[in-house]
Design a protein around this motif. Structure first.
Motif, PDB file in Angstrom:
ATOM      1  N   ASP A  28       3.323 -10.818   7.900  1.00 19.67           N
ATOM      2  CA  ASP A  28       2.957 -10.881   6.494  1.00 19.67           C
ATOM      3  C   ASP A  28       4.139 -10.404   5.666  1.00 19.67           C
ATOM      4  O   ASP A  28       4.839  -9.455   6.044  1.00 19.67           O
ATOM      5  N   PRO A  29       4.357 -11.053   4.527  1.00 22.13           N
ATOM      6  CA  PRO A  29       5.442 -10.576   3.677  1.00 22.13           C
ATOM      7  C   PRO A  29       5.135  -9.172   3.154  1.00 22.13           C
ATOM      8  O   PRO A  29       3.985  -8.755   3.085  1.00 22.13           O
ATOM      9  N   GLU A  30       6.166  -8.486   2.795  1.00 21.22           N
ATOM     10  CA  GLU A  30       6.019  -7.115   2.318  1.00 21.22           C
ATOM     11  C   GLU A  30       5.238  -7.099   1.005  1.00 21.22           C
ATOM     12  O   GLU A  30       5.387  -7.976   0.158  1.00 21.22           O
ATOM     13  N   ILE A  31       4.402  -6.102   0.853  1.00 18.84           N
ATOM     14  CA  ILE A  31       3.626  -5.964  -0.379  1.00 18.84           C
ATOM     15  C   ILE A  31       4.469  -5.193  -1.385  1.00 18.84           C
ATOM     16  O   ILE A  31       4.849  -4.043  -1.164  1.00 18.84           O
ATOM     17  N   THR A  32       4.747  -5.857  -2.481  1.00 18.70           N
ATOM     18  CA  THR A  32       5.605  -5.276  -3.514  1.00 18.70           C
ATOM     19  C   THR A  32       4.742  -4.772  -4.667  1.00 18.70           C
ATOM     20  O   THR A  32       3.554  -5.086  -4.757  1.00 18.70           O
ATOM     21  N   PRO A  33       5.327  -3.988  -5.558  1.00 18.16           N
ATOM     22  CA  PRO A  33       4.576  -3.564  -6.748  1.00 18.16           C
ATOM     23  C   PRO A  33       4.110  -4.751  -7.596  1.00 18.16           C
ATOM     24  O   PRO A  33       3.047  -4.699  -8.200  1.00 18.16           O
ATOM     25  N   GLY A  34       4.898  -5.826  -7.623  1.00 14.45           N
ATOM     26  CA  GLY A  34       4.475  -7.025  -8.348  1.00 14.45           C
ATOM     27  C   GLY A  34       3.231  -7.649  -7.740  1.00 14.45           C
ATOM     28  O   GLY A  34       2.362  -8.165  -8.456  1.00 14.45           O
ATOM     29  N   TYR A  35       3.132  -7.613  -6.414  1.00 12.87           N
ATOM     30  CA  TYR A  35       1.945  -8.138  -5.726  1.00 12.87           C
ATOM     31  C   TYR A  35       0.717  -7.305  -6.107  1.00 12.87           C
ATOM     32  O   TYR A  35      -0.335  -7.853  -6.393  1.00 12.87           O
ATOM     33  N   ARG A  36       0.879  -5.994  -6.127  1.00  8.93           N
ATOM     34  CA  ARG A  36      -0.224  -5.118  -6.534  1.00  8.93           C
ATOM     35  C   ARG A  36      -0.634  -5.394  -7.979  1.00  8.93           C
ATOM     36  O   ARG A  36      -1.822  -5.441  -8.304  1.00  8.93           O
TER      37      ARG A  36
END
Length: 119
Positions: A28-36
């Motif tokens: 899975d791609p890394e969860i970034t602050p933008g994703y949150r």
């Protein structure tokens, strides 16, 4: 009878079961602050739209009651129909907001449970 013989059968290739050689499960791609942030925006947009649709449903019922009480208030019945069309048009949009938002939030919860959260 004919002197011709049928062609020989094709060579047998054994079937290997399982994944092909060198297969690696995609990560899975890394969860970034933008994703949150996008997950939060989608979730709140779905909540707001659902609340607006619920209010529109209640207002349309009130309009129908007003239109039924007096024939001079017949325009309220048409307004109720317009609200029903708006609700019907809003259902696909609500689904388009809710489903990705819920999947993103679930992925965030799973990451938090696994202890991989940078927060």
């Amino acid at each position: 009878m004919s002197d011709q013989q049928p062609p020989p059968p094709p060579p047998h290739r054994p079937h290997t079961s399982g994944a092909p050689w060198g297969f690696v499960q995609p990560r899975d791609p890394e969860i970034t602050p933008g994703y949150r942030r996008r997950a939060t925006i989608l979730t709140w947009a779905a909540i707001v739209q659902g609340a607006l649709m619920a209010v529109a449903l209640v207002v349309s019922v009130v309009f129908l009651i007003l239109a039924d009480q007096d024939t001079r208030n017949a325009a309220y019945g048409y307004l109720a129909l317009v609200l029903w069309v708006a609700i019907a048009a809003g259902v696909p949009v609500l689904l388009a907001l809710t489903i990705p938002g819920a999947r993103m939030r679930r992925r965030l919860r799973e990451q938090n449970r696994a202890g991989n959260s940078p927060w």
